[in-house]
Design a protein around this motif. Structure first.
Motif, short mmCIF file in Angstrom:
data_model
loop_
_atom_site.label_atom_id
_atom_site.label_comp_id
_atom_site.label_asym_id
_atom_site.label_seq_id
_atom_site.Cartn_x
_atom_site.Cartn_y
_atom_site.Cartn_z
N ARG A 82 54.42 47.50 50.55
CA ARG A 82 55.26 46.33 50.64
C ARG A 82 55.41 46.86 49.28
O ARG A 82 56.09 45.73 48.29
CB ARG A 82 54.47 45.37 50.71
N GLY A 83 54.98 48.04 48.50
CA GLY A 83 55.06 47.55 47.23
C GLY A 83 54.15 48.40 46.17
O GLY A 83 54.16 47.88 44.70
N VAL A 84 53.13 47.66 46.39
CA VAL A 84 51.52 47.66 45.82
C VAL A 84 51.28 49.17 45.15
O VAL A 84 51.00 50.12 45.84
CB VAL A 84 50.53 46.93 46.65
N SER A 85 51.80 49.49 44.28
CA SER A 85 50.79 50.96 43.40
C SER A 85 49.76 50.94 42.85
O SER A 85 49.74 51.88 42.27
CB SER A 85 51.93 50.21 41.93
N HIS A 86 48.75 49.75 43.24
CA HIS A 86 47.57 50.09 42.34
C HIS A 86 47.20 48.37 42.90
O HIS A 86 47.58 47.46 43.07
CB HIS A 86 48.46 49.97 40.67
N MET A 87 45.59 49.55 42.77
CA MET A 87 44.70 48.07 42.50
C MET A 87 43.15 48.64 42.20
O MET A 87 42.29 49.71 42.19
CB MET A 87 44.08 48.22 44.35
N ILE A 88 42.80 46.86 41.67
CA ILE A 88 41.47 47.50 41.59
C ILE A 88 40.12 47.04 42.23
O ILE A 88 41.09 45.92 42.98
CB ILE A 88 41.05 45.84 40.22
N ILE A 89 39.31 47.77 42.36
CA ILE A 89 38.74 47.56 43.54
C ILE A 89 37.69 46.91 43.60
O ILE A 89 37.66 46.10 44.24
CB ILE A 89 38.13 49.27 43.34
N PRO A 90 36.59 46.74 42.62
CA PRO A 90 35.72 45.27 42.72
C PRO A 90 36.72 44.36 42.00
O PRO A 90 37.51 44.06 41.11
CB PRO A 90 34.79 46.30 41.60
N MET A 135 59.07 44.57 38.47
CA MET A 135 58.29 43.39 38.47
C MET A 135 56.97 44.61 39.57
O MET A 135 57.71 45.48 40.72
CB MET A 135 57.65 42.64 39.18
N ILE A 136 55.93 45.01 38.99
CA ILE A 136 55.43 46.14 40.21
C ILE A 136 54.52 45.02 40.11
O ILE A 136 53.18 45.21 39.64
CB ILE A 136 54.80 47.52 39.05
N HIS A 137 54.25 45.79 41.89
CA HIS A 137 52.83 44.92 42.47
C HIS A 137 51.76 45.52 42.30
O HIS A 137 51.33 46.62 42.91
CB HIS A 137 53.30 44.11 44.07
N SER A 138 50.50 44.33 41.69
CA SER A 138 49.33 44.88 42.19
C SER A 138 48.05 44.54 42.86
O SER A 138 48.71 43.38 42.91
CB SER A 138 48.73 45.73 40.00
N ILE A 139 46.99 44.74 43.58
CA ILE A 139 45.92 43.64 43.93
C ILE A 139 44.92 43.41 43.11
O ILE A 139 44.72 44.94 42.25
CB ILE A 139 45.63 43.97 45.28
N GLU A 140 44.52 43.20 42.40
CA GLU A 140 42.74 42.63 42.35
C GLU A 140 41.76 42.29 43.35
O GLU A 140 41.99 41.97 43.38
CB GLU A 140 43.30 41.75 40.77
N GLY A 141 41.42 43.33 43.49
CA GLY A 141 39.49 42.99 43.94
C GLY A 141 40.28 43.38 45.29
O GLY A 141 40.90 43.21 46.09
N ALA A 142 38.88 44.42 45.52
CA ALA A 142 39.21 45.42 47.67
C ALA A 142 39.11 43.95 48.87
O ALA A 142 39.11 44.06 49.66
CB ALA A 142 38.50 46.22 47.65
N HIS A 143 38.35 43.09 47.94
CA HIS A 143 38.22 42.11 49.07
C HIS A 143 39.89 41.97 49.76
O HIS A 143 39.95 41.19 51.23
CB HIS A 143 37.98 41.02 48.73
N HIS A 144 40.98 41.79 49.49
CA HIS A 144 42.48 41.72 50.04
C HIS A 144 41.72 42.88 51.04
O HIS A 144 43.30 41.82 51.88
CB HIS A 144 42.99 42.14 48.91
N LEU A 145 41.81 43.71 51.25
CA LEU A 145 41.85 44.24 52.26
C LEU A 145 40.81 43.80 53.65
O LEU A 145 41.01 44.18 54.54
CB LEU A 145 41.53 45.80 51.94
#
Length: 243
Positions: free
Chosen positions: A29-37, A6-16
């Motif tokens: 922590r292994g996040v490869s990719h982020m959808i910024i909005p 499993m490859i970790h991703s984040i959807e939304g820079a509000h998580h920052l």
């Protein structure tokens, strides 16, 4: 090794939470990719309307708001994109405004590391003229970075008027992407999770076997392999981690 990963991703820079250092923490922590909005503007970027007009909640007046397509990345957003390029976290522009996408192209062109830009789950503007979908110019810009466009399996975003049989419009979308960005720009980003409305003949990941058979017949094994996984793997190697 024949193992499932499993490859970790984040959807939304509000998580920052407005803190650039959180990017490094997520990367560690292994996040490869982020959808910024995502659905709403956040500290990094403005967004498009990504809620279909025919959704019941929309008809009840929920989820309705004004969208300013002239706004793109914020100052913090510029820092976020540059830091993602630095450390090797893939920048995903899905849900971003046309202005946001232009801002990302400009940053990618001057950054010392060549990093791919992607839109992971969209249609194309030619067949579904919504602000979320990339234009021919967007596709060319993304291809120039070595990036890709992942075709969404949600018929609302693939065609207007909507076609519930997905095969024809998926193939048309592939051909359009190849026409304007080449074979290396095509991928699939189904968005099966969540509240999406997939084509009637592509309801779950198991239906990729049907799509694979169609791709093999139309494009042959080499191109089909690129579209199904090769381009995505190349982008992961190019965009994730230090190099």
């Amino acid at each position: 090794a024949g193992k499932i990963a499993m490859i970790h991703s984040i959807e939304g820079a509000h998580h920052l939470a407005g803190k650039i250092e959180n990017l490094d923490d997520f990367f560690a922590r292994g996040v490869s990719h982020m959808i910024i909005p995502h659905f709403y503007p956040n500290e990094a970027s403005y967004t498009v309307d990504a809620i279909p007009e025919n959704m019941p909640l929309r008809k009840l007046g929920w989820l309705n708001r004004e969208y300013d397509l002239t706004k793109g990345l914020t100052g913090f957003g510029h820092d976020v994109v540059n830091r993602m390029f630095d450390i090797g976290m893939i920048v995903d522009m899905t849900h971003g405004t046309p202005r946001m996408r232009k801002d990302c192209y400009a940053l990618a062109k001057v950054h010392p590391k060549k990093r791919p830009l992607i839109m992971s789950h969209v249609g194309v503007h030619e067949y579904a003229p919504y602000a979320m979908n990339p234009t021919a110019e967007d596709i060319r810009e993304i291809a120039d970075t070595g990036g890709l466009v992942g075709i969404i399996f949600m018929t609302y975003w693939l065609s207007k008027p909507e076609q519930r049989d997905g095969t024809e419009i998926i193939l048309k979308t592939i051909d359009y992407l190849v026409q304007h960005g080449g074979e290396d720009v095509v991928a699939f980003g189904s968005d099966f999770d969540g509240f999406t409305g997939p084509p009637k003949n592509y309801k779950s990941p198991r239906d990729y076997t049907r799509l694979r058979d169609v791709l093999l017949r139309k494009y042959g094994p080499e191109k089909a392999a690129k579209f199904l996984n090769g381009n995505a793997e190349r982008v992961l190697r190019m965009g994730w981690g230090d190099r």
